[in-house]
Design a protein around this motif. Structure first.
Motif, short mmCIF file in Angstrom:
data_model
loop_
_atom_site.label_atom_id
_atom_site.label_comp_id
_atom_site.label_asym_id
_atom_site.label_seq_id
_atom_site.Cartn_x
_atom_site.Cartn_y
_atom_site.Cartn_z
N THR A 35 79.35 30.11 65.59
CA THR A 35 79.95 29.52 66.80
C THR A 35 79.58 28.04 66.95
O THR A 35 80.36 27.26 67.46
CB THR A 35 79.51 30.28 68.07
N ARG A 36 78.39 27.67 66.50
CA ARG A 36 77.99 26.26 66.64
C ARG A 36 78.30 25.44 65.39
O ARG A 36 78.08 24.24 65.36
CB ARG A 36 76.48 26.19 66.96
N GLY A 37 78.74 26.10 64.35
CA GLY A 37 79.12 25.37 63.13
C GLY A 37 77.95 24.69 62.46
O GLY A 37 78.03 23.53 62.06
N LEU A 38 76.84 25.42 62.31
CA LEU A 38 75.63 24.82 61.74
C LEU A 38 75.55 25.08 60.24
O LEU A 38 75.99 26.11 59.75
CB LEU A 38 74.40 25.40 62.43
N ARG A 39 74.93 24.14 59.56
CA ARG A 39 74.65 24.32 58.12
C ARG A 39 73.15 24.33 57.93
O ARG A 39 72.44 23.47 58.45
CB ARG A 39 75.20 23.15 57.30
N VAL A 40 72.67 25.32 57.18
CA VAL A 40 71.26 25.34 56.78
C VAL A 40 71.26 25.23 55.26
O VAL A 40 71.85 26.08 54.58
CB VAL A 40 70.57 26.65 57.21
#
Ligand SMILES: [Zn+2]
Ligand SMILES: [Zn+2]
Length: 355
Positions: A282-287
């Motif tokens: 939902t937040r469009g994060l990349r790890v």
């Protein structure tokens, strides 16, 4: 310290000092080892000038990073070519070199596909970890892992090329866009080097470090435009976070701007994190993790080092026999006091030092 006779190539009785990992609680001891022989036709023997003490070495001593007992520690090294095998074409005796300790075979599938960083033949070939490293008088290695220094580059500066390669690899994985705010967690040599490079590129960068001595050291080295604080400031949500401590993923994900990238850079054996997977969606994060650097990163680091005063990171250089003091300044070994008293410590391997 033992010295070599001039007849190095016969090499029969020559010995050298070597800092050996014992695998025991005390961790290391200064031993006497034979000078390694040149075994391959394209091998060079390098007289080590100095080796930087790295977070990996510290981790080995603290039991956080697995290493093979009996190996000579150290991998961030500079020195001078002392002997060459008959097929060596790129180096001559007397050339000053920096060592790329990330060996690759060149023939396995990842190597052939252009990803030597992921070489499958690394086991038993990671210097200072599972094969003999550079905290010693000499090291023998294939010529392709000894890079000649540009004219005029000091050994002191070149000693930071290996950690710089590591940083460039991770910054590429972070892929910041122009204008992004980048937060670096941890002001050790790697975090400080990240900030150093990003600041030189004009990026908006800040550094968070809880250890007051380390924070002060970083402040004294970095340009004024890099803010160094005890913790991330709440006012600004960073677009990119680089966790050089390696245990702060949960905190980083809380603080990152939506659409942002967290790079996990520190290496800690056995550390995990609880991540709400939905938030990634939902937040469009990349790890991301960058993996080891490639030979290309190493060459880029060597080029970039020409323009960056990397020697500023070196706060101490100590002769090899004062290793316990060096490790102690970094919070490891019997002389550790609990905090950090140094940024980068170099262990100097021979009496000619870094000149
Ligand atoms: Zn290192
Ligand atoms: Zn390979």
């Amino acid at each position: 310290m033992p010295t070599l006779d001039s007849n190095l190539s016969t090499n029969t009785a020559a010995v050298m000092p070597a800092l050996v990992y014992t695998g025991l609680q005390a961790g290391v001891e200064l031993a006497t080892r034979p000078v390694p022989a040149i075994s391959g036709v394209d091998d060079v023997l390098v007289r080590v000038a100095a080796t930087g003490v790295c977070g990996t070495d510290r981790g080995i001593l603290l039991g956080n990073f697995p290493a093979v007992s009996g190996v000579i520690l150290g991998h961030e090294a500079v020195g001078e070519v002392a002997a060459v095998g008959p097929a060596v074409s790129s180096l001559r005796i007397g050339d000053r070199v920096v060592i790329n300790p990330t060996y690759y075979c060149g023939t396995c599938r990842p190597c052939r596909r252009g990803s030597p960083a992921h070489c499958q033949a690394k086991e038993g070939r990671e210097i200072g970890v599972d094969c003999d490293g550079t905290m010693a008088g000499y090291i023998a290695l294939p010529e392709r892992f000894a890079h000649p220094l540009p004219d005029g580059m000091s050994l002191r500066r070149a000693s930071q090329v290996e950690p710089l390669a590591c940083v460039l690899n991770n910054l590429e994985a972070a892929a910041p866009r122009p204008g992004d705010h980048i937060l670096i967690l941890g002001a050790g040599p790697i975090g400080t080097l990240c900030a150093f490079v990003l600041a030189a590129q004009g990026a908006r960068v800040s550094l968070a470090e809880r250890d007051p001595q380390r924070a002060e050291l970083a402040r004294s080295i970095l340009p004024n435009r890099v803010s160094v604080s005890a913790g991330p400031t709440t006012a600004l949500r960073p677009d990119v976070i680089i966790d050089t401590v390696g245990i702060l993923l949960e905190e980083a994900l809380e603080r990152i701007e939506d659409g942002g990238t967290v790079v996990v850079m520190g290496e800690r054996e056995g550390v995990g994190a609880m991540v709400a997977l939905r938030s990634l969606v939902t937040r469009g994060l990349r790890v991301v993790g960058a993996g080891p650097y490639s030979p290309r990163d190493f060459e880029l680091a060597l080029d970039l080092a020409d323009d960056l005063p990397l020697e500023a990171l070196i706060t101490h250089d100590l002769p090899l026999e004062r290793y316990a003091e060096g490790f102690g300044l970094l919070g490891a070994g019997p002389l550790a006091t609990g905090g950090y008293g140094a940024m980068k410590v170099l262990l100097v391997s021979n009496e000619r030092g870094l000149s």
